[in-house]
Design a protein around this motif. Structure first.
Motif, short mmCIF file in Angstrom:
data_model
loop_
_atom_site.label_atom_id
_atom_site.label_comp_id
_atom_site.label_asym_id
_atom_site.label_seq_id
_atom_site.Cartn_x
_atom_site.Cartn_y
_atom_site.Cartn_z
N LEU A 16 0.81 -1.21 0.00
CA LEU A 16 0.00 0.00 0.00
C LEU A 16 0.84 1.26 0.00
CD1 LEU A 16 -2.82 -0.99 2.49
CD2 LEU A 16 -3.04 -0.68 0.05
N LEU A 17 1.96 1.22 0.70
CA LEU A 17 2.77 2.42 0.84
C LEU A 17 3.79 2.57 -0.27
CD1 LEU A 17 3.29 2.46 4.70
CD2 LEU A 17 1.82 3.93 3.34
N GLY A 18 3.91 1.58 -1.12
CA GLY A 18 4.83 1.70 -2.23
C GLY A 18 4.24 2.60 -3.30
N GLY A 19 4.99 3.63 -3.72
CA GLY A 19 4.48 4.55 -4.73
C GLY A 19 3.53 5.56 -4.14
N GLY A 20 3.07 6.47 -4.96
CA GLY A 20 2.24 7.56 -4.47
C GLY A 20 0.76 7.28 -4.47
N ARG A 21 0.34 6.18 -5.10
CA ARG A 21 -1.08 5.93 -5.26
C ARG A 21 -1.37 4.45 -5.02
NH1 ARG A 21 -5.43 8.56 -7.94
NH2 ARG A 21 -4.03 10.31 -8.31
N TYR A 22 -2.39 4.18 -4.19
CA TYR A 22 -2.82 2.80 -3.97
C TYR A 22 -3.55 2.28 -5.20
CZ TYR A 22 -5.79 -1.00 -2.30
OH TYR A 22 -6.43 -2.19 -2.16
N GLN A 23 -3.27 1.04 -5.58
CA GLN A 23 -3.96 0.38 -6.69
C GLN A 23 -4.66 -0.87 -6.16
OE1 GLN A 23 -4.26 1.64 -9.63
NE2 GLN A 23 -2.66 3.21 -9.68
N PRO A 24 -5.95 -1.05 -6.46
CA PRO A 24 -6.70 -2.15 -5.85
C PRO A 24 -6.65 -3.47 -6.62
CG PRO A 24 -8.19 -0.79 -7.12
CD PRO A 24 -6.82 -0.15 -7.24
N GLY A 25 -5.91 -3.53 -7.72
CA GLY A 25 -5.98 -4.70 -8.59
C GLY A 25 -5.66 -6.01 -7.89
N GLU A 26 -4.61 -6.04 -7.09
CA GLU A 26 -4.21 -7.29 -6.44
C GLU A 26 -5.26 -7.75 -5.42
OE1 GLU A 26 -0.37 -9.21 -4.07
OE2 GLU A 26 -0.18 -7.30 -5.15
N LEU A 27 -5.82 -6.80 -4.68
CA LEU A 27 -6.86 -7.15 -3.71
C LEU A 27 -8.07 -7.73 -4.43
CD1 LEU A 27 -8.24 -7.19 -0.96
CD2 LEU A 27 -8.75 -4.75 -1.26
N ILE A 28 -8.46 -7.12 -5.54
CA ILE A 28 -9.63 -7.61 -6.28
C ILE A 28 -9.37 -9.02 -6.81
CG2 ILE A 28 -11.03 -7.24 -8.35
CD1 ILE A 28 -10.75 -4.23 -7.83
#
Length: 249
Positions: free
Chosen positions: A216-228
């Motif tokens: 979650l903290l990697g990079g500036g923006r959270y991406q939900p793809g892996e959770l989905i």
């Protein structure tokens, strides 16, 4: 692929943004925040419905000032072709009118609409800051005869979603569960929002101790793809994904 719906906040210009970026037919739910009020929610929802979107207004019980206002809302929904609502108690400390809970509001909606409205309700896999787990469960038991589905609070753990769904089934709540997932949001904003709404164990990423935290903290923006993907791979996946967009369409 699980079906997906998006939640938006009824800010100025959001209808134009939705039209520019999302195809007609998309299901869009429209929040009801205390400082915006029911009126802005309904204006946005009816506008979206008029442009061919499947609009779902949120109605907060403690923001409804009278039964007359509610009857007008139901009438406006019918005129706009809106057939689904998402019903919550709301964040106001004191009720503006006769409704103090989502259950009472749902029963009134069912009566006023002649049982023609589909209604979703909220679920809390990691608890609620001011309501006990027992009270939440009792409320869902009472409302499930009126509801069509549950949408969970924002959660970052497929294990928490799976455990919550299994618990509901054991306790006799058989409503389909839609998993509430954060969209592509700047991580600093996401941490602030998640902390405010009381997300529990799946927010351990704040400390940086969990593997989830590093993602979650990697990079500036959270991406939900892996959770989905993880939710889709569950033995009993959720009924769908409810994407909290925070207007980052």
């Amino acid at each position: 692929m699980l079906p997906t719906r998006l939640e938006i906040i009824p800010t100025d210009g959001i209808v134009a943004d939705v039209r520019a970026q999302l195809p007609a037919g998309t299901t869009i739910t429209v929040t009801c925040l205390p400082h915006h009020g029911i009126e802005r929610t309904m204006e946005t929802a009816t506008a979206l419905a008029g442009h061919g979107y499947n609009a779902v207004p949120h109605l907060a019980a403690r923001s409804i000032v009278s039964r007359k206002q509610l009857a007008g809302i139901v009438r406006d929904c019918g005129g706009a072709g809106i057939t689904e609502l998402f019903v919550i108690g709301g964040d106001k400390t004191h009720s503006a009118g006769p409704f103090t809970s989502s259950e009472g509001l749902m029963r009134e909606i069912a009566e006023v609409s002649g049982n023609t409205m589909t209604m979703g309700v909220a679920g809390y896999p990691e608890g609620h800051p001011s309501i006990t787990d027992g009270q939440l469960l009792d409320s869902l038991r009472a409302k499930q005869e009126l509801a069509s589905h549950i949408v969970t609070q924002m959660c970052f753990s497929p294990t928490a979603i799976a455990g919550y769904s299994a618990m509901l089934l054991r306790e006799g709540v058989t409503l389909p569960v839609w998993a509430g997932v954060a969209g592509a949001v700047p991580r600093t904003k996401l941490i602030m929002l998640a902390t405010k709404i009381g997300v529990g164990s799946s927010l351990k990423f704040i400390t940086g101790k969990a593997a989830l935290g590093k993602k979650l903290l990697g990079g500036g923006r959270y991406q939900p793809g892996e959770l989905i993907e993880d939710l889709q791979a569950l033995p009993s996946p959720p009924a769908g994904i409810h994407l909290y967009s925070f207007n980052n369409l």
